[in-house]
Design an enzyme around this catalytic site. Structure first.
Site, PDB file in Angstrom:
ATOM      1  CG  ASP A  55      -0.270   0.157   2.534  1.00 53.49           C
ATOM      2  OD1 ASP A  55       0.959  -0.053   2.617  1.00 53.49           O
ATOM      3  OD2 ASP A  55      -0.953   0.495   3.509  1.00 53.49           O
TER       4      ASP A  55
ATOM      5  CD  GLU B  71       7.211   3.192   1.610  1.00 51.38           C
ATOM      6  OE1 GLU B  71       7.847   3.336   2.672  1.00 51.38           O
ATOM      7  OE2 GLU B  71       7.616   3.616   0.517  1.00 51.38           O
TER       8      GLU B  71
END
Length: 612
Positions: A400, A403
């Site tokens: 995402d 991170e």
């Protein structure tokens, strides 16, 4: 909290007490040189600039990248003005000393350094030259420290030994050792200051980094040239800064244009972003080491490029896209982040970054109208869009944008949609529309499938991710609608998602976080996410107003309240990543490029141009 000064090759971080914490050279973000400078006054005993009885204030001088630190006690006002000119890679420290008393003052002023050169420091040598300057060098770089006021004494030593210049300053006398070598060398220079009652004096300290080939004469000659032309060099930089921000008021939203505070912060935000842009095209996320954000993320660079483009700065986004074209993977993707020299750092794939880059390129094209721009980068655009088409059809999982998690995320799908739609739009400029019909079909596929797959019937809002399903309320879900426009801003499902996000955060200081369970730096409101919701609500207001929906004003007020919250947390015109949820102080990186970019997007006159 300090500030930053720099050009596109040299950037310096100035700390809370006016110290030089570290420098980036020869590129913005790489390499790091820990400087650990200090100033001290000696009048019978030593007084360092961090001692408690100084009153300290800091700010930028309006319409410049000159950062001013003022230290005041009962005897003197010590002012330091730091700047890096656009024409030379040198940090110039202008030192002003004012005598507050009705009698003459005599004391010593010391400048100390404990510079560690490079990413991986090795043995170096520090040396006092007969030219009247200090040089510190290893096999790769040399730093020169000089002054246009005659240096009265010096010391070259090793930090943790009896020869340390730091110990000498504590004792008030420099031993004048001319040379020292080791891993932790240090040095100091001093001036005997004599100031009549109520009078002032001023002089410059110059700090020059260069690559080193063994010849001292190159850097000492450069120092001489800079000292002899310092006023012209400063004026050139002043004119450059004023030209860059000279006509930006016309870009600001009409309702905000006359607000002096907004105008001032807008200028500072632009000048801050320019200092994050490297000469080779890379744009770092932040000039921060803790956390370490001195790298190029495609996502951050895309938002920063959009912000610069909105305010009429075209050449730097173009240079960023050129940089990204050189480091693109063969399959059309990009890695998680890069050093500014183009070397990979973290090698995970965050698919949203590919979409974000194409979105930013389309914004650049729409604002510039330059078809040759699309022609020049068509190969890069085509490869990236073909990659997005494949991952879109397969709903391919990835990390995402925060991170933290692996899955198929709402924000990522929004960015994929925007990237494809923007590439499809640009294809018309190069007469390639017939060859990329599959992109158009994939755009329609996403428009149909994403809302259906991500919507949570029971919760009446969208999920953060599917595969695995994650029902967490996350502000990044807004990306489905703003700015990526996969789901209409006035879709009732999106409105309820936004309202759920707003209600989820109950911080003492206010603001909107990433998600309620966040623990990064303790879990705090972010500038990015608060502006994100504010931007969504403002666009919702505009759409509802056109439809004469009586809810429009409610969302306008929500947007304004969130924006006003952000305005409270600008520090010397710089926006951090986060605000401490209880203390209201900046947390994590400051300045964060993306935070400043989101502010600029908000104050821009009309955000239609960034909506695919």
């Amino acid at each position: 909290m300090g500030g930053i000064v720099g050009n596109n090759s040299l950037l310096a971080k100035i700390g809370d007490y006016g110290e030089i914490e570290y420098l980036f050279y020869p590129q913005v973000g790489y390499e790091t040189h820990f400087f650990d400078s200090a100033l001290a006054v000696y009048d019978k005993k030593v007084k360092w600039h961090w001692d408690e009885d100084w009153d300290i204030s800091q700010k930028y001088i309006e319409e410049t990248n000159i950062f001013k630190t003022i230290l005041e006690d009962d005897k003197i006002i010590l002012t330091i003005k730091d700047f890096v000119p656009i024409s030379h890679n040198v940090l110039i420290r202008r030192v002003y000393i004012k005598n507050k008393l009705d009698k003459k003052l005599n004391f010593k002023l010391f400048f100390y350094e404990n510079l560690r050169i490079g990413e991986n420091p090795i043995t170096n040598t520090v040396k006092f030259l007969e030219d009247g300057c200090i040089v510190k060098y290893n096999g790769k770089y040399i730093f020169c420290i000089g002054s246009d006021k005659k240096i009265d004494s010096f010391q070259c030593g090793n930090r943790y030994s009896k020869t340390s210049a730091y110990i000498d300053i504590e004792n008030g006398i420099l031993k004048e050792h001319k040379e020292s070598s080791g891993l932790l060398t240090d040095s100091a220079i001093s001036w005997n200051i004599k100031i009549d009652e109520k009078r002032s004096l001023a002089f410059n300290i110059y700090i020059l980094p260069q690559r080193f080939d063994g010849d001292f004469s190159i850097i000492t000659e450069q120092l001489r040239i800079i000292m002899n032309n310092s006023e012209n060099i400063k004026n050139l930089s002043m004119n450059y800064w004023k030209n860059i921000i000279g006509d930006i008021k016309r870009f600001i939203h009409p309702e905000l244009r006359q607000n002096r505070e907004i105008y001032s912060i807008t200028k500072r935000a632009l000048m801050t972003l320019l200092m994050l842009c490297d000469k080779e095209g890379g744009i770092i996320a932040a000039p921060s080491l803790h956390p370490d954000y001195r790298y190029v993320w495609g996502r951050d660079g895309a938002y920063i490029s959009v912000a610069l483009d909105l305010f009429g700065i075209r050449n730097i986004p173009d240079r960023f896209f050129e940089f990204m074209s050189k480091i693109q993977n063969a399959d059309g993707s990009w890695l998680q982040n890069y050093y500014v020299n183009g070397k990979p750092r973290l090698t995970a794939i965050q698919i949203d970054q590919i979409g974000s880059i194409l979105w930013a390129m389309d914004v650049h094209y729409r604002l510039s109208g330059d078809r040759t721009f699309v022609e020049r980068y068509w190969n890069m655009i085509e490869k990236a869009a073909n990659y997005l088409r494949l991952v879109a059809l397969n709903f391919t999982p990835c990390f995402d944008l925060w991170e933290e998690k692996f899955g198929v995320f709402a924000y990522t799908m929004g960015a994929i949609y925007a990237g494809l739609k923007c590439a499809y739009s640009m294809s018309k400029a190069v007469n390639k529309r017939d060859k990329v019909k599959d992109w158009g079909k994939t755009i329609e596929f996403l428009k149909h499938e994403v809302p259906k797959r991500f919507y949570l019937e029971d919760e009446e809002r969208f999920a953060k991710s599917i595969n695995p399903l994650d029902k967490t309320i996350d502000t990044s879900i807004l990306g489905l609608s703003y700015p990526f426009n996969l789901i209409d801003v006035d879709d009732e499902r999106m409105i309820k998602t936004a309202e759920a996000i707003e209600k989820a955060f109950k911080y003492k200081v206010g603001g909107i976080g990433r998600y309620p369970e966040d623990i990064y730096f303790g879990g705090n409101p972010w500038i990015i996410t608060t502006l994100w919701l504010s931007l969504y609500y403002r666009r919702l207001y505009n759409v509802l107003k056109e439809k004469e929906d009586n809810r429009a004003d409610i969302y306008l007020q929500k947007s304004k309240r969130l924006f006003n919250w952000v305005m409270k947390y600008s520090f010397n015109g710089l926006f951090p990543e986060q605000i401490h949820k209880e203390l209201g102080v900046p947390m994590s990186a400051i300045p964060l490029g993306w935070s400043n970019a989101m502010f600029l997007i908000y104050v821009y006159e009309n955000d239609n141009v960034i909506i695919p």
